[in-house]
Design a protein around this motif. Sequence first.
Motif, PDB file in Angstrom:
ATOM      1  N   LEU A   1       0.858  -1.187   0.000  1.00 41.79           N
ATOM      2  CA  LEU A   1       0.000   0.000   0.000  1.00 41.79           C
ATOM      3  C   LEU A   1       0.886   1.225   0.000  1.00 41.79           C
ATOM      4  O   LEU A   1       1.643   1.461   0.947  1.00 41.79           O
ATOM      5  N   GLY A   2       0.828   2.002  -1.069  1.00 44.05           N
ATOM      6  CA  GLY A   2       1.686   3.166  -1.222  1.00 44.05           C
ATOM      7  C   GLY A   2       0.870   4.447  -1.266  1.00 44.05           C
ATOM      8  O   GLY A   2      -0.284   4.460  -1.686  1.00 44.05           O
TER       9      GLY A   2
ATOM     10  N   PHE B   1      -9.378   9.100  -3.141  1.00 46.10           N
ATOM     11  CA  PHE B   1     -10.567   9.207  -2.290  1.00 46.10           C
ATOM     12  C   PHE B   1     -10.721  10.631  -1.776  1.00 46.10           C
ATOM     13  O   PHE B   1      -9.759  11.227  -1.287  1.00 46.10           O
ATOM     14  N   HIS B   2     -11.928  11.190  -1.920  1.00 47.59           N
ATOM     15  CA  HIS B   2     -12.268  12.495  -1.364  1.00 47.59           C
ATOM     16  C   HIS B   2     -13.311  12.311  -0.264  1.00 47.59           C
ATOM     17  O   HIS B   2     -14.274  11.555  -0.446  1.00 47.59           O
ATOM     18  N   TYR B   3     -13.125  13.029   0.833  1.00 46.86           N
ATOM     19  CA  TYR B   3     -14.142  13.061   1.885  1.00 46.86           C
ATOM     20  C   TYR B   3     -14.601  14.506   2.046  1.00 46.86           C
ATOM     21  O   TYR B   3     -13.784  15.416   2.228  1.00 46.86           O
ATOM     22  N   VAL B   4     -15.917  14.739   1.990  1.00 54.38           N
ATOM     23  CA  VAL B   4     -16.465  16.089   2.006  1.00 54.38           C
ATOM     24  C   VAL B   4     -16.696  16.538   3.450  1.00 54.38           C
ATOM     25  O   VAL B   4     -17.474  15.931   4.188  1.00 54.38           O
ATOM     26  N   LEU B   5     -16.006  17.604   3.834  1.00 52.35           N
ATOM     27  CA  LEU B   5     -16.117  18.149   5.192  1.00 52.35           C
ATOM     28  C   LEU B   5     -17.316  19.069   5.335  1.00 52.35           C
ATOM     29  O   LEU B   5     -17.969  19.101   6.384  1.00 52.35           O
ATOM     30  N   SER B   6     -17.601  19.849   4.309  1.00 55.37           N
ATOM     31  CA  SER B   6     -18.746  20.754   4.322  1.00 55.37           C
ATOM     32  C   SER B   6     -19.137  21.061   2.877  1.00 55.37           C
ATOM     33  O   SER B   6     -18.368  20.829   1.945  1.00 55.37           O
TER      34      SER B   6
ATOM     35  N   PHE C   1      -3.773   6.792  -3.323  1.00 52.51           N
ATOM     36  CA  PHE C   1      -2.983   5.639  -2.901  1.00 52.51           C
ATOM     37  C   PHE C   1      -3.107   4.521  -3.927  1.00 52.51           C
ATOM     38  O   PHE C   1      -3.965   4.539  -4.805  1.00 52.51           O
ATOM     39  N   ASP C   2      -2.231   3.533  -3.786  1.00 50.28           N
ATOM     40  CA  ASP C   2      -2.272   2.361  -4.657  1.00 50.28           C
ATOM     41  C   ASP C   2      -1.382   1.300  -4.036  1.00 50.28           C
ATOM     42  O   ASP C   2      -0.797   1.507  -2.976  1.00 50.28           O
TER      43      ASP C   2
END
Length: 282
Positions: A17-18, A43-48, A98-99
């Motif tokens: 995992l890199g 990966f995106h995570y939406v904070l607001s 990542f990959d």
Amino acid sequence: MSDIIFSVFPNENFVDLGLYQFGWERCEPAHSFGPASRNHYLFHYVLSGTGELLADDSHGVTQHYQIKSGQGFMIFPRQINTYVADPHLPWEYVWVEFDGLRAKEIVEIAGLTPDTPVYHAHSKELREEMKKELIYMADHGNESPFHLIGHLYLFIDYMSRSSASMRLSSEGSVRDFYIKEALSYIEQNFQNDISVEGIAEVCGLNRSYFGRIFKETIGKSPKEFLMNYRMVKAAELLKLTDLSIGDVGNAVGYPNQLHFSRAFKNAYGMSPREWRNKNRMK
């Protein structure tokens, strides 16, 4: 302008995992990226705020997804995508790219696929821990590679366990047993003259069936995996030892130095000698 924190991870050859890059951004209204494709998992995570993801599914058909705070989305390697911030309530998000040899398996365990790319959490507590890891990485880009890889693994753990569509791991399956046998054999014998046929024989499987289940599980064919594993080990030797190019090639299963140099250049875009000069430990 958008506010952004962005870091690129140094290539330290983490095989399983890199980490490639990570960051945070508060977007302007209607800010967009794409259409484009990535080489790795992003990966995106939406904070607001909120926005829209346009991404090709497994059949190449563009799908539209409305994504709001508390949700996330996965972009897959070579998937055409565009994402756009809402014109009235633009999103703020953190991201990580990542990959690795285990990346495909990890993402599938979390239930994320090109047909289901939106992350939903069933556990608020685990989702919050995942968010903390992403923010931590964005804020600590100058930490050591091993430190950041540790937080990548924590992020992966929280993402997988918090996912509402998380699938049970198949660690106890017969297929997984064969794959582990193959990986163990490669790790112990990569420096020898081994072949895909030989690996399949060690596992007691037909070559074509072995090749199919290996690629479905790892995301690479046995031949691609073996070559990649050898090149990663070669890079480590070039960086950390004074062995000659020929000795490095021989140590990773290439007794012919010309064949080794050609394979290494195909993998890294430069000759072993050039790579050593650029990456050698000081």
